[in-house]
Design an enzyme around this catalytic site. Structure first.
Site, mmCIF file in Angstrom:
data_model
loop_
_atom_site.group_PDB
_atom_site.id
_atom_site.type_symbol
_atom_site.label_atom_id
_atom_site.label_comp_id
_atom_site.label_asym_id
_atom_site.label_seq_id
_atom_site.Cartn_x
_atom_site.Cartn_y
_atom_site.Cartn_z
ATOM 1 N N LYS A 1 0.861 -1.188 0.000
ATOM 2 C CA LYS A 1 0.000 0.000 0.000
ATOM 3 C C LYS A 1 0.898 1.238 0.000
ATOM 4 C CE LYS A 1 -4.381 1.138 2.221
ATOM 5 N NZ LYS A 1 -5.188 0.929 3.426
ATOM 6 N N VAL A 2 0.669 2.093 -0.985
ATOM 7 C CA VAL A 2 1.560 3.228 -1.245
ATOM 8 C C VAL A 2 0.724 4.512 -1.276
ATOM 9 C CG1 VAL A 2 3.159 4.198 -2.966
ATOM 10 C CG2 VAL A 2 3.004 1.709 -2.680
#
Ligand code: G3P
Length: 215
Positions: free
Chosen positions: A83-84
């Site tokens: 998750k960015v």
């Protein structure tokens, strides 16, 4: 529509998993802080319970740091999705992760333009936060509708993951709009099964069952 549970609490995740409705899990640093375990330990534990995409968020905000953290996170389990955050450095990292075959969930999306850029970078999932938009007197579900339309217009394969879901109406609207995934807190999952007519009907059936002759 796939249903993920938005939680870092292993008890909640086990409970939702036992209901047979969970396809994956999303976490974020705030949820994992509440769980009170090191990220790697918590994510490994979650991967043992749910066999589906498990989003684990990086906390670095520069491309190289995001790449370093993400590559460590995917070593935990084959189902881990990195998750960015939706920032310039995040998109640069997503591009590299995509080339390396690492799945990504681009988070903190609040506009259709951001979602279009995430898809261009090759994001596996885009996470628009509908509840937080509603909190600012905006219309979070309108954003979902816009992103679904844009992705369809250009055949992007990025999946729309409706996040920051606060109530069952968000969930139903996401499904009506064609979002690929909704990630829900356990509280909302529990609300979805509830209907007063189910409770009234069940009460009546149980009372009538007592009147059925036993032999
Ligand atoms: O996982 C991200 C998202 O679902 C956060 O939700 O309720 O903190 O806005 P919320």
């Amino acid at each position: 529509m796939k249903i993920f549970i938005d939680s870092g609490d292993i008890g909640e995740i086990r409970e939702a998993q036992s209901m047979g409705v969970i396809d994956g899990v999303t976490t974020n640093p705030s949820l994992l802080a509440k769980a009170g375990k090191p990220t790697k330990v918590a994510i490994a534990e979650i991967c043992e319970v749910v066999d589906g995409p498990i989003s684990a968020e990086v906390v670095a905000i520069d491309k190289d740091g995001i790449l370093r953290e993400g590559r460590e996170l995917v070593k935990i389990h084959k189902n881990v999705v990195v998750k960015v955050p939706l920032i310039d450095e995040g998109l640069k990292a997503v591009r590299v992760f995509t080339q390396e075959g690492i799945k990504t969930n681009v988070t903190l999306c609040f506009s259709p333009a951001q979602a279009l850029l995430a898809a261009k970078a090759g994001a596996t999932y885009i996470s628009p936060f509908v509840g937080r938009i509603d909190d600012t007197a905006g219309d979070g579900m309108d954003l979902i509708s816009q992103i679904v339309t844009i992705y369809k217009n250009y055949n992007f394969t990025t999946e729309v993951l409706t996040a920051s879901v606060r109530h069952p109406v968000h969930f139903v609207q996401a499904a009506m709009m064609g979002a690929h995934v909704a990630t829900l807190p356990l509280k909302v999952i529990k609300q979805l099964t509830k209907h007063p007519l189910t409770d009234i009907g069940l009460k009546q059936f149980l009372e009538d069952a007592k009147k059925i002759p036993q032999s």
